[in-house]
Design a protein around this motif. Structure first.
Motif, PDB file in Angstrom:
ATOM      1  N   ALA A  99     -12.003   3.758  -6.242  1.00 59.49           N
ATOM      2  CA  ALA A  99     -11.850   2.296  -6.278  1.00 59.49           C
ATOM      3  C   ALA A  99     -10.427   1.899  -5.885  1.00 59.49           C
ATOM      4  N   ALA A 100      -9.986   2.442  -4.754  1.00 62.08           N
ATOM      5  CA  ALA A 100      -8.574   2.339  -4.364  1.00 62.08           C
ATOM      6  C   ALA A 100      -8.154   0.968  -3.857  1.00 62.08           C
ATOM      7  N   SER A 101      -9.096   0.058  -3.656  1.00 61.76           N
ATOM      8  CA  SER A 101      -8.719  -1.283  -3.176  1.00 61.76           C
ATOM      9  C   SER A 101      -8.577  -2.277  -4.315  1.00 61.76           C
ATOM     10  N   GLY A 102      -8.865  -1.851  -5.547  1.00 62.85           N
ATOM     11  CA  GLY A 102      -8.789  -2.751  -6.686  1.00 62.85           C
ATOM     12  C   GLY A 102      -7.383  -2.882  -7.241  1.00 62.85           C
ATOM     13  N   GLY A 103      -7.270  -3.535  -8.391  1.00 65.62           N
ATOM     14  CA  GLY A 103      -5.959  -3.806  -8.977  1.00 65.62           C
ATOM     15  C   GLY A 103      -5.162  -2.553  -9.261  1.00 65.62           C
ATOM     16  N   VAL A 104      -5.707  -1.651 -10.071  1.00 63.69           N
ATOM     17  CA  VAL A 104      -5.007  -0.398 -10.379  1.00 63.69           C
ATOM     18  C   VAL A 104      -4.963   0.498  -9.155  1.00 63.69           C
ATOM     19  N   GLY A 105      -6.079   0.606  -8.456  1.00 61.05           N
ATOM     20  CA  GLY A 105      -6.177   1.522  -7.322  1.00 61.05           C
ATOM     21  C   GLY A 105      -5.173   1.256  -6.223  1.00 61.05           C
ATOM     22  N   HIS A 106      -4.957  -0.015  -5.893  1.00 67.84           N
ATOM     23  CA  HIS A 106      -4.061  -0.313  -4.765  1.00 67.84           C
ATOM     24  C   HIS A 106      -2.611   0.014  -5.128  1.00 67.84           C
ATOM     25  N   TYR A 107      -2.249  -0.101  -6.416  1.00 64.64           N
ATOM     26  CA  TYR A 107      -0.927   0.356  -6.844  1.00 64.64           C
ATOM     27  C   TYR A 107      -0.864   1.884  -6.859  1.00 64.64           C
ATOM     28  N   ALA A 108      -1.940   2.524  -7.326  1.00 66.56           N
ATOM     29  CA  ALA A 108      -1.950   3.986  -7.449  1.00 66.56           C
ATOM     30  C   ALA A 108      -1.753   4.671  -6.104  1.00 66.56           C
ATOM     31  N   VAL A 109      -2.383   4.138  -5.050  1.00 61.59           N
ATOM     32  CA  VAL A 109      -2.220   4.736  -3.714  1.00 61.59           C
ATOM     33  C   VAL A 109      -0.752   4.669  -3.292  1.00 61.59           C
ATOM     34  N   GLN A 110      -0.152   3.498  -3.453  1.00 64.08           N
ATOM     35  CA  GLN A 110       1.245   3.330  -3.015  1.00 64.08           C
ATOM     36  C   GLN A 110       2.201   4.204  -3.829  1.00 64.08           C
ATOM     37  N   LEU A 111       2.002   4.238  -5.140  1.00 69.79           N
ATOM     38  CA  LEU A 111       2.871   5.041  -5.998  1.00 69.79           C
ATOM     39  C   LEU A 111       2.704   6.525  -5.720  1.00 69.79           C
ATOM     40  N   ALA A 112       1.459   6.964  -5.527  1.00 72.22           N
ATOM     41  CA  ALA A 112       1.214   8.387  -5.264  1.00 72.22           C
ATOM     42  C   ALA A 112       1.929   8.841  -4.001  1.00 72.22           C
ATOM     43  N   LYS A 113       1.985   7.967  -3.006  1.00 72.04           N
ATOM     44  CA  LYS A 113       2.621   8.350  -1.738  1.00 72.04           C
ATOM     45  C   LYS A 113       4.151   8.407  -1.839  1.00 72.04           C
ATOM     46  N   LEU A 114       4.708   7.915  -2.949  1.00 68.68           N
ATOM     47  CA  LEU A 114       6.141   8.106  -3.177  1.00 68.68           C
ATOM     48  C   LEU A 114       6.419   9.539  -3.621  1.00 68.68           C
ATOM     49  N   GLY A 115       5.375  10.219  -4.075  1.00 74.04           N
ATOM     50  CA  GLY A 115       5.499  11.619  -4.468  1.00 74.04           C
ATOM     51  C   GLY A 115       5.102  12.538  -3.331  1.00 74.04           C
ATOM     52  N   ASN A 116       5.142  13.810  -3.605  1.00 79.69           N
ATOM     53  CA  ASN A 116       4.802  14.825  -2.603  1.00 79.69           C
ATOM     54  C   ASN A 116       3.297  15.062  -2.641  1.00 79.69           C
TER      55      ASN A 116
END
Length: 329
Positions: free
Chosen positions: A163-180
């Motif tokens: 559910a990556a386009s939702g409220g939590v999901g759209h933040y999670a994708v961006q934050l995860a990509k700050l990591g390796n």
């Protein structure tokens, strides 16, 4: 502000959905020790808001009726209580209100100083209001539960976000990509390009055969799953997990807690972790800083005036918002 009244939205009983909301005129709340009175510029809805109304968390919430929902706000400090030294009238802030008392669907709200942070001018009210519960949930799921280091200092890992386009999901994708991390994400067909634009390496339409099995197109096993959807059984996740893979369930139901217990009891290397978000001021400050620096963005699905709060409520209950739903007094 003593004696002044404000426009607000509340409900008087469980159930009723959007039609159960009532527009009322109530006294402006007064500050107590360590509290700020905030004139709202924006508030954001979360699914938990209407789940509380449905009675999902009874008898814990609401504590009493009538109840004024919503916890995520941004606005301007107009008054401070005793013991408040780091904020003053005129400061722009982002805050998460107490889930026990709510209060976000109104013209004014009272926030504890420990759960309020200053909002720089680079961060709009809507961007700030979207952050608290959804952003903090994504952050806690990735860093605490999944062990992702957002400075890219950690070992490479494969992450699945449902559910990556939702409220939590759209933040999670961006934050995860700050990591390796290598991020695989699921969403509906209309949001495939949107989620790719957030940084996901692979995106699956959850309605396709490939999407329903959650298999990574590149054949990778997932070290962690940030599970923002509902209704996916453990049996679907398990074959896709790496040897020590972990599913972090942000909306755990009874079956999630049962699976969690069974995996612990059997000493399984593959685990399910129910997540209960614990808001912290320092984490909210971290998220606001990322938005200011352009490393994180709040995507606004739609905006509604307070007078149309029931339309925003219905939109949230529909479950297909892309990013955050904002209400503006």
């Amino acid at each position: 502000m003593a004696g002044k009244v404000m426009q607000a939205v509340q409900y008087d009983s469980y159930g009723g959905g959007a039609s159960g909301l009532k527009h009322v005129e109530v006294p402006v709340p007064s500050t107590k020790k360590d509290q700020l009175l905030v004139k709202l510029e924006a508030a954001s809805l979360n699914p938990v808001d209407w789940k509380i109304q449905k009675g999902t968390i009874r008898p814990f919430l609401p504590r009493k009726f009538p109840f004024m929902p919503v916890t995520d706000i941004a606005g301007e400090v107009v008054e401070v209580g005793s013991g408040v030294e780091t904020f003053k009238a005129g400061d722009k802030v982002v805050a998460v209100l107490s889930s026990l008392y709510g209060g976000g669907l109104a013209e004014y709200a009272v926030a504890d100083k420990s759960l309020a942070v200053k909002r720089p001018h680079e961060v709009s009210a809507a961007e700030g209001a979207g952050l608290p519960i959804a952003g903090l949930t994504a952050l806690q799921a990735l860093t605490d539960a999944a062990g992702v280091k957002l400075d890219s200092s950690g070992k490479p890992s494969n992450i699945l976000i449902t559910a990556a386009s939702g409220g939590v999901g759209h933040y999670a994708v961006q934050l995860a990509k700050l990591g390796n991390t290598h991020v695989t994400a699921t969403c509906g067909a209309r949001n495939l390009d949107f989620v790719k634009g957030l940084g996901a390496d692979e995106v699956l339409d959850y309605k396709t055969p490939e999407g329903s099995t959650l298999k990574s197109p590149s054949g990778r096993k997932y070290d962690a799953v940030i599970h923002c959807a509902t209704g996916i059984p453990w049996s679907t996740f398990e074959p896709n997990l790496s040897e020590n893979g972990r599913v972090v369930d942000i909306t755990p139901g009874p079956s999630a807690f049962l699976t969690f217990a069974m995996k612990k009891l059997t000493f399984s290397k593959k685990q399910l972790s129910p997540l209960l978000v614990i808001p912290k001021g320092k984490n909210l400050e971290f998220l606001v800083k990322l938005v200011k620096e352009g490393k994180l963005k709040t995507v606004v699905d739609s905006r509604y005036p307070l007078s149309k709060a029931e339309d925003a409520w219905a939109k949230s209950m529909d479950g297909h918002a892309t990013g955050k739903i904002i209400v503006e007094p």
